[in-house]
Design a protein around this motif. Structure first.
Motif, short mmCIF file in Angstrom:
data_model
loop_
_atom_site.label_atom_id
_atom_site.label_comp_id
_atom_site.label_asym_id
_atom_site.label_seq_id
_atom_site.Cartn_x
_atom_site.Cartn_y
_atom_site.Cartn_z
N LEU A 81 0.81 -1.22 0.00
CA LEU A 81 0.00 0.00 0.00
C LEU A 81 0.85 1.27 0.00
O LEU A 81 0.32 2.36 0.24
CB LEU A 81 -0.92 0.01 1.23
N ALA A 82 2.14 1.11 -0.21
CA ALA A 82 3.03 2.27 -0.07
C ALA A 82 2.65 3.40 -1.02
O ALA A 82 2.71 4.59 -0.67
CB ALA A 82 4.48 1.84 -0.31
N ARG A 83 2.19 3.04 -2.35
CA ARG A 83 1.90 4.10 -3.33
C ARG A 83 0.62 4.85 -3.00
O ARG A 83 0.38 5.94 -3.50
CB ARG A 83 1.81 3.46 -4.73
N GLU A 84 -0.24 4.27 -2.18
CA GLU A 84 -1.52 4.90 -1.88
C GLU A 84 -1.43 5.82 -0.66
O GLU A 84 -2.40 6.52 -0.36
CB GLU A 84 -2.57 3.82 -1.60
N LEU A 85 -0.33 5.80 0.08
CA LEU A 85 -0.20 6.64 1.29
C LEU A 85 0.42 7.99 0.95
O LEU A 85 1.20 8.10 -0.01
CB LEU A 85 0.68 5.93 2.32
#
Length: 689
Positions: A479-483
């Protein structure tokens, strides 16, 4: 008696004692003066010193020849009772001697012996002419009676002496004593002197003889001429060469048992006074025979008593040997508390020589006041109730070591009825130490079981936590790109800290399991470094407030032992090191752990910069129950148990300490004989402590 002492000491102890005993004593050191004294008056005894005879004793012989009317006896004085000390006296032929110290009893005994010798000699010197007179004869009989009472001769010797004396007093040629033998109706001549001496053992029929008639009638028989007297066995008297004879019966216990005979070659040789003389002598002889029978009975009784005393002494020696070698102290006291008997172990424990009288020693001289008071109460309780009791008391040894005693008290009675308090005490110090160690071991086993259970229960949820943290880390990367920017780093930091904490909990659980293993008695190859690290983890809270921990490790092989047991030892040493350092200023103090190899041993040192120990504490640091901590804070068993664990696996533990400069505890363990590959220590996360 009159004594002449040749000495320069005007107050010689022997002379003084003789005067106290009522004797006449003259003292001189001059031989001329001594010779004059001997020549002018009777001197009974010369007293000379062995030292004066050592070089030349001829002067004594010269001096004795000057004595009048008869030569005196000589009493020699010696400084010691050795061959060397007595040699001059023996060479000079003294009659009696005394050895220092000259006690009144010894002086009296020698005086009596000398009096007897003097009496015997004077008796022998009495002439036949003096004895013929009536008054002198009576005096001679009286003297004879005195000699008999004083001489202490045996019956045979007394019979010979009385027989010979009767011959002399009556002016006879021969004298004999015949005893009746009822079984054969004969008389047997056991003793004979003078002309009858060759006929000792001669036997004569009672019937038809003058001696037999005297025995049968119990009367004195006398013949003035055997050739004309029909009562006489003339042939028998011709055989012995006699014409005149007197026969006097000897009485014992109211009946005649023998006869005293005197004979002469001449007819009409005897008078009435000779008969009276023989009657007196026969009375003496009969009394002597009775006394001899009593003496024989006494000797037999004494022999029986001697045997009984020997058996009693043997029994006493056996009892003493048994009581002196039992592994206990034993004592007996009277009702006033005085010790009337103690065994050897009792004396040695309290520092007294074996066999010394301890009746005057009080309890307070042997033990502390509290122990003495308890002992007194226990003694009085048994004396009051008469019932036996068992009690435990602490009585320290001479070096101050506390010793615990289990004492059995009971009442015994003497034959007189006197009650005595008896006690037997067994040293139970080692047993108490063992019991205490077992209690501690049981508690440690319980704690280990609890630790194992807790570790097991923690491991289960901890596995879920670590698994979930790993899952969250993976999901977070997905989920790193969505944070939002920067948010990812913050979440990763939180997850990393949570993971580190969980790993730290896992390591603590592993360390707890090191101390919870139940195979305490099984020796295996142990990684000492791993055990030390586990102990550090558990002692960290105690250490961090007091000192810095410094590790000084070198590579070492595995040792022979038990991981759980060694963990207990090192944890105890670390906590003791920490508690030896005052709270605060931890930056000024350190606890240093060293690990190195010395030959076929692995050496572990725990060094602290604490208060240290004085010599008297250091000497007892491994004793059971010894502690310097206040009551309630220490049992005194920690280091004792550590010592037992280390030595039990073939190791050594020692201490070096000095007041104000800290302590060093050094443990030496043998390298494992069956070497195993060291097990790599588990991966550890950095711990914050």
């Amino acid at each position: 008696m009159k004594f002449l002492c040749l000495t320069t000491d005007a107050r010689h102890p022997v002379a003084e004692e003789l005067r106290r005993q009522g004797q006449a004593v003259l003292i001189t050191a001059d031989l001329v003066e001594a010779g004059a004294a001997l020549g002018h008056g009777p001197v009974d005894v010369l007293v000379v010193d062995a030292a004066d005879l050592a070089e030349d004793a001829r002067w004594l012989d010269t001096l004795r020849t000057r004595a009048r009317p008869e030569e005196p006896l000589v009493l020699g004085l010696a400084r010691e009772g050795t061959d060397t000390g007595l040699e001059p006296l023996l060479a000079a032929g003294v009659d009696e001697f005394l050895v220092e110290p000259f006690t009144p009893v010894q002086v009296r005994a020698r005086r009596v012996l000398l009096e007897r010798r003097m009496a015997a000699r004077r008796q022998r010197q009495t002439s036949e002419a003096e004895a013929r007179g009536e008054l002198s004869r009576l005096a001679s009989i009286i003297q004879m009676q005195s000699d008999v009472s004083m001489a202490g001769f045996g019956l045979d010797e007394l019979m010979r002496m009385l027989c010979e004396r009767s011959r002399v007093l009556c002016g006879a040629d021969g004298a004999a004593v015949a005893l009746l033998e009822e079984a054969t109706a004969e008389v047997n001549y056991l003793v004979a002197t003078g002309s009858l001496a060759p006929f000792i053992g001669f036997r004569l029929k009672v019937e038809g003889s003058l001696t037999g008639a005297s025995l049968l009638s119990g009367e004195v028989m006398r013949t003035d001429d055997s050739e004309t007297d029909v009562r006489v066995n003339a042939a028998a008297l011709r055989h012995v060469g006699a014409r005149s004879m007197i026969c006097v019966p000897l009485w014992r216990e109211g009946r005649p048992v023998g006869a005293l005979n005197v004979t002469s070659r001449r007819p009409n040789a005897f008078e009435d006074r000779d008969v009276r003389t023989l009657e007196l002598m026969a009375g003496l002889l009969g009394a002597a025979m009775g006394n001899a029978a009593e003496a024989q009975a006494r000797q037999e009784l004494m022999a029986q008593n001697t045997l009984a005393m020997g058996a009693l002494e043997e029994s006493q020696e056996l009892f003493a040997s048994f009581m002196d070698n039992i592994p206990a102290v034993a004592f007996m006291k009277d009702e006033q508390g005085r010790r009337i008997w103690v065994n050897a172990r009792y004396s040695r424990f309290f520092g007294y020589p074996v066999g010394v009288d301890m009746s005057h020693v009080s309890d307070l001289e042997l033990m502390p006041a509290a122990s003495a008071e308890q002992s007194r109460r226990d003694d009085e309780a048994v004396l009051a109730s008469g019932k036996q009791s068992i009690s435990e008391t602490m009585i320290p040894a001479r070096d101050g070591t506390e010793r615990h005693w289990l004492t059995y008290r009971f009442i015994v009675r003497e034959r007189s009825g006197r009650r005595l308090l008896a006690g037997v005490a067994v040293d139970v110090t080692d047993r108490k130490a063992m019991q205490a160690q077992l209690v501690v071991s049981d508690r440690l086993a319980a704690v280990g079981t609890l630790a194992a259970g807790v570790a097991h229960e923690i491991n289960n949820p901890l596995a879920f936590v670590l698994s979930n943290l790993s899952f969250l880390a993976g999901e977070l990367h997905a989920l790193a790109r969505e944070l939002p920017p920067g948010r990812m780093g913050e979440l990763e930091e939180v997850l990393r800290e949570a993971t580190d904490g969980a790993h730290r909990v896992r390591q603590i659980v592993r360390d707890l399991r090191t101390f919870s293993r139940g195979d305490d008695e099984v020796a295996t190859a142990v990684n000492v470094k791993a055990v030390l690290e586990s102990a550090i983890t558990l002692a960290r809270s105690e250490l961090k407030l007091r000192a810095r921990l410094v590790r000084d490790y070198r590579e070492v092989p595995l040792v022979e032992g038990n991981e759980g047991r060694f963990g207990q030892v090192f944890l105890n040493l670390l906590i003791n090191a920490a508690q030896a350092i005052p709270l605060g200023h931890s930056e000024r103090h350190e606890v240093r752990l060293s690990l190195r190899t010395a030959g076929d041993r692995v050496v572990i040192e725990v060094r602290d910069t604490g208060v240290g120990m004085p010599p008297e504490v250091r000497a007892r640091i491994f004793d059971p129950f010894f502690t310097t901590k206040p009551v309630g804070e220490g049992t005194g068993l920690g280091l004792s148990i550590c010592h037992g664990i280390v030595t039990g696996f073939g190791g050594d533990i020692s201490v070096e300490s000095e007041e104000g400069r800290g302590s060093i505890f050094r443990v030496s363990l043998p390298v494992a004989q069956r070497a195993k590959e060291p097990v790599a220590p588990p991966l550890r996360m950095p711990l914050v402590g």
